[in-house]
Design an enzyme around this catalytic site. Structure first.
Site, PDB file in Angstrom:
ATOM      1  CG  ASN A   9      -1.784   1.481   1.066  1.00  0.00           C
ATOM      2  OD1 ASN A   9      -1.518   2.469   1.208  1.00  0.00           O
ATOM      3  ND2 ASN A   9      -3.019   1.279   1.701  1.00  0.00           N
ATOM      4  CB  ALA A  10       1.337   3.974  -3.050  1.00  0.00           C
ATOM      5  CG  ASP A  67      -4.984  -5.689   9.802  1.00  0.00           C
ATOM      6  OD1 ASP A  67      -4.908  -4.903   8.321  1.00  0.00           O
ATOM      7  OD2 ASP A  67      -5.983  -6.485  10.508  1.00  0.00           O
ATOM      8  CB  SER A  68      -4.404  -0.265  10.707  1.00  0.00           C
ATOM      9  OG  SER A  68      -4.105   0.066   9.468  1.00  0.00           O
TER      10      SER A  68
END
Lengths: 196, 196
Positions: A9-10, A67-68
């Site tokens: 994920n950029a 992880d969020s």
């Protein structure tokens, strides 16, 4: 020693590189043979550990993963671990945000309390691991505002703020964000375990 | 004395008329001046009471209402009170069910435990009220089966069953369902309060 950040994920990569600036960090793009991990966990901790262990094993290097997600109280803490695939399509930020707003459209504004939560995990090739959780409490607004950040940032206002997290400059966001808290909490653990 | 069932949902009306067969029950269609209640509650009890009180006040008759939904454990008990509007469009059963299946597509089957929950409420024009909750535990299946029922029935298998609730004949479903439990529990209370 290098540390691998287990994400493609950029937005996350940019955030994490700022926060863990003191480390020699490489992205997952340097390890094309490591397959994406299916996030079968039902807690942030499970998914963060799944990803960190997979990358540590695949790369032979210490790996950091997170992880969020956004936990909305009236939704029983959801979207939670499903934040990035809430609309059923993984990574469609606009569809996810619009679905969430539609679901809570009848809920009174004073009940729209929420929190961003992040679990950051470090895994070593040996199998050893650590996790740290960071939480940013706040509330939802019904009209998206701001163009920084990603995901649900345009509809989340932290406690004590008037701006959404998408209206905060990156440095201000890092200073208070769930991801900032989790990764700054993990940083001394990384130093200790990776250098020892 | 008449009792008003505070719902316009055809599936619910058919179920509730079977369960409360001993009463002189009329539907909300006989009271066109009563506006639909916006379900601003965030619990089944709040919404059931909102609806029952509104109809009792609007009709001058005892009113029975329910709020019910599917509570999926890995979704923190959601869709819950948002079951009928999970996809953002109120009452679109197919869209709601498809969204739910997409959200849990990566969750292992053995973690797909869920329960149907119903809160039935009786409100009198005097303002007095009672609530009864019914719960049907079970688990989700990923492929919809059966054409009875409505909502999430095609993907829910009750504990001890192999059939989905959409595959059960109506009488079998009523005997075990969350709504059957709640309304049979409310029936003696209705008799006592309405006849006294």
């Amino acid at each position: 020693m290098k540390i691998v950040l287990a994400t493609r994920n950029a937005g996350k990569i940019a955030e994490l590189r700022r926060i863990l600036a003191g480390f020699d960090i490489v992205g997952l793009e340097e390890f094309p043979s490591i397959a994406d991990v299916v996030e079968t966990g039902v807690t942030f901790e499970e998914n963060a550990l799944l990803k960190a262990h997979a990358v540590a094993q695949g790369s032979g290097l210490p790996a950091v993963a997170d992880d969020s997600g956004l936990c909305v109280d009236v939704l029983g803490g959801m979207p939670g671990v499903f934040s990035a695939r809430w609309s059923g399509k993984h990574g469609d930020d606009v569809a996810n945000l619009e679905l969430l707003l539609a679901q809570v459209s009848d809920v009174p504004a004073d009940k729209l309390t929420a929190r961003f939560t992040c679990v950051a995990a470090l895994a070593l090739p040996s199998g050893e691991s650590r996790v740290v959780e960071g939480v940013l409490p706040g509330h939802l607004v019904r009209s998206p505002r701001g163009s920084n950040g990603f995901g649900y940032d345009p509809i989340f206002v932290p406690e004590g703020e008037r701006r959404t997290t998408a209206e905060l400059p990156p440095e201000e966001k890092d200073a208070i964000s769930h991801r900032g808290l989790a990764f700054r909490g993990l940083a001394p653990i990384v130093k200790q375990l990776v250098r020892s």
